[in-house]
Scaffold this motif. Structure first.
Motif, PDB file in Angstrom:
ATOM      1  N   TRP A 102      -3.246  40.319  36.054  1.00 15.89           N
ATOM      2  CA  TRP A 102      -4.242  41.265  35.524  1.00 15.89           C
ATOM      3  C   TRP A 102      -3.933  41.602  34.068  1.00 15.89           C
ATOM      4  O   TRP A 102      -4.832  41.662  33.227  1.00 15.89           O
ATOM      5  CB  TRP A 102      -4.264  42.531  36.378  1.00 15.89           C
ATOM      6  CG  TRP A 102      -4.760  42.297  37.767  1.00 15.89           C
ATOM      7  CD1 TRP A 102      -5.836  41.547  38.149  1.00 15.89           C
ATOM      8  CD2 TRP A 102      -4.192  42.794  38.977  1.00 15.89           C
ATOM      9  NE1 TRP A 102      -5.970  41.555  39.508  1.00 15.89           N
ATOM     10  CE2 TRP A 102      -4.981  42.317  40.058  1.00 15.89           C
ATOM     11  CE3 TRP A 102      -3.101  43.600  39.283  1.00 15.89           C
ATOM     12  CZ2 TRP A 102      -4.712  42.612  41.390  1.00 15.89           C
ATOM     13  CZ3 TRP A 102      -2.823  43.912  40.602  1.00 15.89           C
ATOM     14  CH2 TRP A 102      -3.625  43.419  41.646  1.00 15.89           C
ATOM     15  N   ALA A 105      -4.825  38.658  31.932  1.00 15.76           N
ATOM     16  CA  ALA A 105      -6.275  38.611  31.730  1.00 15.76           C
ATOM     17  C   ALA A 105      -6.713  39.593  30.648  1.00 15.76           C
ATOM     18  O   ALA A 105      -7.601  39.295  29.839  1.00 15.76           O
ATOM     19  CB  ALA A 105      -6.997  38.908  33.048  1.00 15.76           C
ATOM     20  N   GLU A 108      -5.886  38.218  27.287  1.00 17.43           N
ATOM     21  CA  GLU A 108      -6.732  37.068  26.961  1.00 17.43           C
ATOM     22  C   GLU A 108      -8.220  37.426  26.967  1.00 17.43           C
ATOM     23  O   GLU A 108      -9.072  36.537  26.941  1.00 17.43           O
ATOM     24  CB  GLU A 108      -6.442  35.931  27.940  1.00 17.43           C
ATOM     25  CG  GLU A 108      -5.020  35.398  27.818  1.00 17.43           C
ATOM     26  CD  GLU A 108      -4.686  34.345  28.855  1.00 17.43           C
ATOM     27  OE1 GLU A 108      -5.477  34.184  29.823  1.00 17.43           O
ATOM     28  OE2 GLU A 108      -3.633  33.687  28.713  1.00 17.43           O
ATOM     29  N   ARG A 110     -10.104  38.589  29.319  1.00 13.60           N
ATOM     30  CA  ARG A 110     -10.789  38.128  30.522  1.00 13.60           C
ATOM     31  C   ARG A 110     -10.836  39.194  31.608  1.00 13.60           C
ATOM     32  O   ARG A 110     -11.220  38.908  32.737  1.00 13.60           O
ATOM     33  CB  ARG A 110     -10.087  36.889  31.098  1.00 13.60           C
ATOM     34  CG  ARG A 110     -10.078  35.673  30.197  1.00 13.60           C
ATOM     35  CD  ARG A 110      -9.424  34.475  30.891  1.00 13.60           C
ATOM     36  NE  ARG A 110      -7.984  34.667  31.099  1.00 13.60           N
ATOM     37  CZ  ARG A 110      -7.407  34.984  32.243  1.00 13.60           C
ATOM     38  NH1 ARG A 110      -8.131  35.156  33.332  1.00 13.60           N
ATOM     39  NH2 ARG A 110      -6.088  35.136  32.337  1.00 13.60           N
ATOM     40  N   LEU A 111     -10.455  40.414  31.279  1.00 15.98           N
ATOM     41  CA  LEU A 111     -10.371  41.464  32.287  1.00 15.98           C
ATOM     42  C   LEU A 111     -11.755  42.060  32.537  1.00 15.98           C
ATOM     43  O   LEU A 111     -12.301  42.779  31.707  1.00 15.98           O
ATOM     44  CB  LEU A 111      -9.407  42.559  31.840  1.00 15.98           C
ATOM     45  CG  LEU A 111      -9.099  43.624  32.887  1.00 15.98           C
ATOM     46  CD1 LEU A 111      -8.264  43.038  34.026  1.00 15.98           C
ATOM     47  CD2 LEU A 111      -8.373  44.809  32.252  1.00 15.98           C
TER      48      LEU A 111
END
Length: 261
Positions: A102, A105, A108, A110-111
Motif C-alpha cells: 500500500w 502504491a 508510485e 497508484r493508491l
C-alpha cells in the motif's frame, strides 16, 4: 529495555554451500525499538572469523500497527550495511509485504481510495501519523502527503522492494508460495498474501525443491518461530509479543536471534 537472545546453532534443512552470513528478519510492523538492537546484534555476529560477506533480507511488513513506521523504514533503508560500515560487503534485500504494497502504491501514485480504505482498516492510520501526514487529509491527497513526508532514499527503497529472493535451495518471501502453481509462476498477490495451502499443503505434499523462509502469519506459540518440513516462519507478532525474530544461516547451520522488549 530490549534484550538479545541467541538460540543454539542447528542443522539446516538444506546446505547453503557458502560460509558468508545470511540473515532474514521477520515482520517488524513499526517496532523500530526492536529492529535497531536486532540489526546491531546481527552486525556483531557478522564480525567473526570466516565471514567476509553478509546478506540481510527483510521479509516485509515493515509498517503498520506499531507506532514507529517512520523510524523502521529509515532503519530498513539503511540496512545491515549501516551497522557494518566498511567492514565487509553487505547485500540488503527488502521484500514486499502486503502492508508495504500500500505504501509502495502511494509512492508510485497508484493508491486508490479503495486501497486507502483497506489500508486504514489494517493499521494504516498509525503509519500515516508516523509519516507526518496532516490530520484530516482526504484519501485523494494521501499519496502526495506521504511522498512529502518521507525522505527520497526511503521512497527509493520502498519502490525497490521485490517479491522474493532465492539463495541456493532457499526461497525468501513475505507470505509463502502456492504449491498448486509452478515455482516460476508465483504472482505478487500470492507471495504477499497466501496462507493455506502454503502453510499446510494438502496431503503434506510439498512439490518444490526450495525450502521457504517467510513471515506474514503468526502461529502459536506466537513468540517463537515455527519450523516445519518445508518452511520456517519468522513472524513472531512483534507488535503484540514484543519479540522480533531473525534467522542467521551459514553453510549447514542456522540459529534464531530475537530482540525482546
Amino acid at each position: 529495555m530490549v534484550t538479545i537472545e541467541r538460540g543454539e546453532w542447528q542443522h539446516a534443512p538444506k546446505p547453503l554451500h557458502t560460509d558468508h552470513l545470511i540473515c532474514a528478519i521477520g515482520d517488524v510492523h513499526g517496532r523500530a525499538d526492536l529492529l535497531d538492537p536486532l540489526l546491531a546484534a546481527l552486525a556483531d555476529d557478522a564480525r567473526v572469523p570466516g565471514v567476509a560477506h553478509a546478506t540481510c533480507i527483510f521479509l516485509g511488513d515493515l509498517i503498520d500497527r506499531g507506532e514507529q513506521s517512520f523510524q523502521t523504514l529509515g532503519l530498513a533503508a539503511g540496512g545491515l550495511a549501516a551497522y557494518l560500515g566498511d567492514r565487509m560487503p553487505v547485500e540488503d534485500v527488502l521484500l514486499l509485504g502486503n502492508h508495504d504494497a500500500w505504501l509502495k502504491a502511494a509512492f508510485e501514485d497508484r493508491l486508490t481510495a479503495e486501497l486507502a480504505e483497506l489500508w486504514a482498516a489494517n493499521g494504516g492510520q498509525r503509519t500515516w501519523r508516523s509519516l507526518k501526514v496532516p490530520p484530516l487529509t482526504p484519501l485523494q491527497g494521501l499519496g502526495p502527503a506521504l511522498r512529502a513526508g518521507v525522505p527520497q532514499f526511503v521512497q527509493d527503497a520502498v519502490r525497490g522492494m521485490r517479491p522474493s529472493r532465492r539463495i541456493g535451495d532457499y526461497m525468501f518471501v513475505h507470505a509463502g508460495l502456492d504449491p498448486r502453481r509452478p515455482l516460476d509462476d508465483q504472482p505478487e498477490e500470492v507471495v504477499t498474501w497466501i496462507r493455506d495451502p502454503f502453510l499446510h499443503p494438502e496431503d503434506h505434499h510439498w512439490p518444490f525443491e526450495v525450502f521457504v523462509i517467510h513471515g506474514h502469519t503468526p502461529e502459536e506459540p506466537f513468540e517463537r518461530p515455527t519450523v516445519e518440513k518445508h518452511r520456517i516462519n519468522l513472524d513472531t507478532a512483534a507488535v503484540f509479543t514484543d519479540v522480533l525474530t531473525a534467522i542467521e544461516m551459514r553453510n549447514d547451520r542456522y540459529r534464531f536471534v530475537q530482540a525482546k522488549g
